[in-house]
Design a protein around this motif. Structure first.
Motif, PDB file in Angstrom:
ATOM      1  N   ARG A 160       0.842  -1.208   0.000  1.00 15.68           N
ATOM      2  CA  ARG A 160       0.000   0.000   0.000  1.00 15.68           C
ATOM      3  C   ARG A 160       0.872   1.252   0.000  1.00 15.68           C
ATOM      4  NH1 ARG A 160      -3.526  -2.558   4.189  1.00 15.68           N
ATOM      5  NH2 ARG A 160      -2.838  -1.066   5.757  1.00 15.68           N
ATOM      6  N   GLU A 161       1.942   1.186   0.802  1.00 13.18           N
ATOM      7  CA  GLU A 161       2.849   2.333   0.899  1.00 13.18           C
ATOM      8  C   GLU A 161       3.566   2.560  -0.446  1.00 13.18           C
ATOM      9  OE1 GLU A 161       3.157   4.519   3.168  1.00 13.18           O
ATOM     10  OE2 GLU A 161       5.046   5.490   2.674  1.00 13.18           O
ATOM     11  N   VAL A 162       4.049   1.492  -1.053  1.00 16.81           N
ATOM     12  CA  VAL A 162       4.762   1.633  -2.334  1.00 16.81           C
ATOM     13  C   VAL A 162       3.817   2.179  -3.410  1.00 16.81           C
ATOM     14  CG1 VAL A 162       5.983   0.394  -4.169  1.00 16.81           C
ATOM     15  CG2 VAL A 162       6.413  -0.198  -1.803  1.00 16.81           C
ATOM     16  N   ALA A 163       2.598   1.642  -3.445  1.00 16.51           N
ATOM     17  CA  ALA A 163       1.623   2.118  -4.442  1.00 16.51           C
ATOM     18  C   ALA A 163       1.360   3.609  -4.236  1.00 16.51           C
ATOM     19  CB  ALA A 163       0.323   1.327  -4.327  1.00 16.51           C
ATOM     20  N   SER A 164       1.279   4.033  -2.972  1.00 11.27           N
ATOM     21  CA  SER A 164       1.002   5.444  -2.663  1.00 11.27           C
ATOM     22  C   SER A 164       2.134   6.331  -3.184  1.00 11.27           C
ATOM     23  CB  SER A 164       0.886   5.655  -1.149  1.00 11.27           C
ATOM     24  OG  SER A 164      -0.050   4.770  -0.616  1.00 11.27           O
ATOM     25  N   ILE A 165       3.349   5.956  -2.863  1.00 14.81           N
ATOM     26  CA  ILE A 165       4.501   6.772  -3.287  1.00 14.81           C
ATOM     27  C   ILE A 165       4.583   6.758  -4.817  1.00 14.81           C
ATOM     28  CG2 ILE A 165       7.044   6.968  -3.205  1.00 14.81           C
ATOM     29  CD1 ILE A 165       5.756   7.677  -0.531  1.00 14.81           C
ATOM     30  N   ARG A 166       4.338   5.605  -5.409  1.00 16.96           N
ATOM     31  CA  ARG A 166       4.390   5.529  -6.881  1.00 16.96           C
ATOM     32  C   ARG A 166       3.403   6.507  -7.499  1.00 16.96           C
ATOM     33  NH1 ARG A 166       5.179  -0.988  -7.613  1.00 16.96           N
ATOM     34  NH2 ARG A 166       7.392  -0.860  -8.047  1.00 16.96           N
ATOM     35  N   MET A 167       2.191   6.538  -6.972  1.00 13.27           N
ATOM     36  CA  MET A 167       1.197   7.423  -7.606  1.00 13.27           C
ATOM     37  C   MET A 167       1.529   8.896  -7.394  1.00 13.27           C
ATOM     38  SD  MET A 167      -2.406   5.469  -7.557  1.00 13.27           S
ATOM     39  CE  MET A 167      -2.296   4.644  -5.994  1.00 13.27           C
ATOM     40  N   ILE A 168       1.951   9.254  -6.179  1.00  9.48           N
ATOM     41  CA  ILE A 168       2.302  10.665  -5.940  1.00  9.48           C
ATOM     42  C   ILE A 168       3.453  11.061  -6.871  1.00  9.48           C
ATOM     43  CG2 ILE A 168       3.273  12.282  -4.224  1.00  9.48           C
ATOM     44  CD1 ILE A 168       1.714  10.544  -2.116  1.00  9.48           C
ATOM     45  N   ALA A 169       4.404  10.147  -7.045  1.00 10.04           N
ATOM     46  CA  ALA A 169       5.581  10.447  -7.868  1.00 10.04           C
ATOM     47  C   ALA A 169       5.285  10.430  -9.365  1.00 10.04           C
ATOM     48  CB  ALA A 169       6.680   9.425  -7.552  1.00 10.04           C
ATOM     49  N   LYS A 170       4.437   9.508  -9.804  1.00 11.08           N
ATOM     50  CA  LYS A 170       4.277   9.301 -11.258  1.00 11.08           C
ATOM     51  C   LYS A 170       3.134  10.091 -11.882  1.00 11.08           C
ATOM     52  CE  LYS A 170       5.970   4.570 -10.873  1.00 11.08           C
ATOM     53  NZ  LYS A 170       7.391   4.843 -10.931  1.00 11.08           N
ATOM     54  N   LEU A 171       2.198  10.560 -11.071  1.00  8.68           N
ATOM     55  CA  LEU A 171       1.077  11.302 -11.673  1.00  8.68           C
ATOM     56  C   LEU A 171       1.553  12.519 -12.473  1.00  8.68           C
ATOM     57  CD1 LEU A 171      -2.197  11.149 -11.626  1.00  8.68           C
ATOM     58  CD2 LEU A 171      -0.956   9.347 -10.471  1.00  8.68           C
ATOM     59  N   PRO A 172       2.527  13.316 -11.937  1.00  8.27           N
ATOM     60  CA  PRO A 172       3.004  14.445 -12.743  1.00  8.27           C
ATOM     61  C   PRO A 172       3.656  13.978 -14.053  1.00  8.27           C
ATOM     62  CG  PRO A 172       3.708  14.681 -10.462  1.00  8.27           C
ATOM     63  CD  PRO A 172       3.120  13.317 -10.586  1.00  8.27           C
ATOM     64  N   THR A 173       4.377  12.871 -13.985  1.00  7.75           N
ATOM     65  CA  THR A 173       5.034  12.358 -15.192  1.00  7.75           C
ATOM     66  C   THR A 173       3.972  11.952 -16.224  1.00  7.75           C
ATOM     67  OG1 THR A 173       6.702  11.473 -13.694  1.00  7.75           O
ATOM     68  CG2 THR A 173       6.829  10.735 -15.985  1.00  7.75           C
ATOM     69  N   ILE A 174       2.936  11.263 -15.759  1.00  8.34           N
ATOM     70  CA  ILE A 174       1.877  10.805 -16.663  1.00  8.34           C
ATOM     71  C   ILE A 174       1.115  11.995 -17.257  1.00  8.34           C
ATOM     72  CG2 ILE A 174      -0.356   9.573 -16.700  1.00  8.34           C
ATOM     73  CD1 ILE A 174       0.938   7.580 -14.682  1.00  8.34           C
ATOM     74  N   ALA A 175       0.809  12.994 -16.401  1.00  6.57           N
ATOM     75  CA  ALA A 175       0.066  14.177 -16.898  1.00  6.57           C
ATOM     76  C   ALA A 175       0.923  14.937 -17.923  1.00  6.57           C
ATOM     77  CB  ALA A 175      -0.300  15.085 -15.738  1.00  6.57           C
ATOM     78  N   ALA A 176       2.212  15.071 -17.633  1.00  2.23           N
ATOM     79  CA  ALA A 176       3.102  15.784 -18.573  1.00  2.23           C
ATOM     80  C   ALA A 176       3.211  14.998 -19.880  1.00  2.23           C
ATOM     81  CB  ALA A 176       4.479  15.981 -17.944  1.00  2.23           C
ATOM     82  N   MET A 177       3.256  13.668 -19.790  1.00  2.00           N
ATOM     83  CA  MET A 177       3.324  12.849 -21.011  1.00  2.00           C
ATOM     84  C   MET A 177       2.038  13.016 -21.831  1.00  2.00           C
ATOM     85  SD  MET A 177       5.075   9.419 -19.419  1.00  2.00           S
ATOM     86  CE  MET A 177       5.278   8.411 -20.875  1.00  2.00           C
ATOM     87  N   ALA A 178       0.895  13.071 -21.128  1.00  5.40           N
ATOM     88  CA  ALA A 178      -0.386  13.258 -21.831  1.00  5.40           C
ATOM     89  C   ALA A 178      -0.360  14.588 -22.585  1.00  5.40           C
ATOM     90  CB  ALA A 178      -1.541  13.221 -20.838  1.00  5.40           C
TER      91      ALA A 178
END
Ligand code: CMC
Length: 431
Positions: A160-178
């Motif tokens: 749960r902790e890893v998934a949380s950090i992954r999403m906080i970290a990767k959402l900006p990357t995904i939005a910028a890629m979009a």
């Protein structure tokens, strides 16, 4: 679980029922009706949850009459003035402000997860180039469960902790890629030497052909916007995340559901709709026409960025953003911005109008944020994705709180059935 402090009595069909009354740390008392159906054979009816608390939560508190917003007890104005988005993330997730060491460790953990799986780059190619970035984000964030299997077991606190950090970290990357995908530019990898907001600006605006230097004024302004959007207790998208999560769905699927809900124009989609409306109004002399339209129920038009289910005095986030808009445009040397002029005049006129006064309609967080994001160079289609990035931590904090709850149950509302009573099937030849 909160213990009842008193009871309320319900009288129904000559029978009385004692309803436990729960007293929160702040806010009105809450009637506990969990046993009502079993005892009295009745449901309660509350479409839109206007009077229903669906969960216990210790994360965020709003007093709509006072225009107060607290995260873990800290007022949003103090956080916006003195904290940072990444510190607010820590606060929301773990309940306390971090020490310098904890903050550095958290920042390090987030920045080490900013890159996305390289195969995700190919996944983007399946989208039409003109897809709205929110449409892309719903798909890509949902697909994270296909790329990060090792953090989908909700019963494992470490996952749960890893998934949380992954999403906080990767959402900006995904939005910028979009965004990059929609403008036909190559994806830009994250740069971990930059802070959270600065890195997002870099991934959106850097191109391989030129060096991009992050403007600290823009990074600070974006960081503040992100702080102001980080959480907002049981709003529609957060409730969506909780409801999706209550079935045991994996965290990536739950956050994708939250993004889908946020997109609606009554919720996070209002920031895009609001700037488009301000541009359409164009000049202050056209404001009365739009005010009249907003008051006319038959027009189907509402002033975007106005009104709120909970705030009936003012939205404290809008107050901070109004000042921020002035400050940022001034620092960027943008004088007499016509959209800002229209926004301020629209606010002034609406707040003197009996319709808006009597219905307690005030500018909300979406009223001024778009003006700042526009000045930064973001197209309107990126406004709601920036809201989604910022709100991800709130969704995750609320989802984690729910999963960790003792006696957590699947969310399953009841209904007031108004359809046909039971009737017999008639074969097609006889209809
Ligand atoms: N313009 C004109 N009239 C309005 C507006 C508006 N923006 N907002 C509410 N009203 C009227 C509405 O017609 C209703 O009138 P009546 O009582 O005569 O039927 C009354 O005010 C109450 O409205 P409601 O729709 O019952 O209130 P709600 O609590 O269900 O809705 C809202 C809250 C935010 C959805 C609504 O105010 C709205 O649609 N605002 C415009 C969209 C917007 O700015 N949304 C962003 C919300 S804040 C950020 C976020 O949550 O993402």
């Amino acid at each position: 679980m909160t213990t009842p402090t008193k009871t309320a009595t319900l009288t129904l069909n000559d029978q009385t029922y004692d309803l436990p009354v729960l007293t929160p740390t702040l806010g009105p008392d809450v009637l506990d009706i969990r046993k009502l159906y079993a005892q009295a054979d009745v449901f309660t009816f509350d479409p839109g949850f206007t009077s229903t608390a669906a969960c216990e939560s210790a994360i965020t508190y709003i007093d709509g009459d006072k225009g107060e917003l607290l995260h873990r007890g800290y007022p949003i104005e103090q956080l916006a003035a003195e904290s940072s988005y990444i510190e607010v993330c820590y606060l929301l997730l773990y309940g306390e402000l971090p020490t310098a060491e904890q903050l550095a460790d958290f920042r390090g953990r987030v920045s080490r997860h900013t890159m996305v799986h390289e195969q995700m780059h190919y996944f983007f190619r399946g989208f039409r180039r003109d897809a709205h970035p929110m449409a892309t984000m719903v798909g890509v964030v949902g697909a994270m469960s296909a790329f990060y299997h090792d953090s989908t077991d909700i019963n494992d606190p470490w996952q749960r902790e890893v998934a949380s950090i992954r999403m906080i970290a990767k959402l900006p990357t995904i939005a910028a890629m979009a965004y990059k995908y929609s403008v036909g530019q190559p994806f830009v990898y994250p740069k971990n030497s930059l802070d959270y907001a600065g890195n997002f600006l870099h991934m959106c605006f850097a191109v391989p052909a030129e060096e991009y230097v992050v403007n600290p004024i823009l990074a600070k302004a974006l960081d503040r916007i992100m702080m102001l959007h980080a959480d907002h207790e049981q709003n529609a998208s957060t409730s969506t995340v909780r409801l999706a999560g209550s079935s045991g769905a994996n965290p990536f699927a739950c956050i994708a559901a939250g993004i889908a809900c946020l997109w609606g124009p009554a919720h996070g989609g209002a920031n895009q709709a609001c700037l488009e409306m301000l541009r359409e109004i164009g000049t202050v002399d056209r404001i009365p026409e739009y005010i009249a339209k907003a008051k006319d129920k038959n027009s189907g038009f509402r002033l975007m960025g106005f009104g709120h289910r909970v705030y009936k005095n003012f939205d404290p986030r809008a107050k901070v953003l109004k000042e921020s808009a002035d400050e940022v445009l001034e620092l960027l040397g943008i004088h007499n911005n016509p959209t800002l002029q229209v926004a301020k005049e629209l606010e002034r006129i609406a707040l003197q109008d009996e319709y808006f006064i009597s219905k307690k309609l005030y500018p909300n967080v979406d009223f001024y944020s778009g003006i700042i994001l526009d000045a930064m160079g973001f197209p309107t289609s990126m406004f709601t994705p920036i809201f989604a990035i910022s709100r991800t931590v709130g969704w995750i904090a609320q989802w984690k709180e729910m999963i960790a709850e003792h006696n957590q149950k699947i969310g399953r509302p009841r209904q007031l059935y108004v359809g046909e009573p039971m009737r017999n099937y008639v074969g097609v030849a006889k209809r």
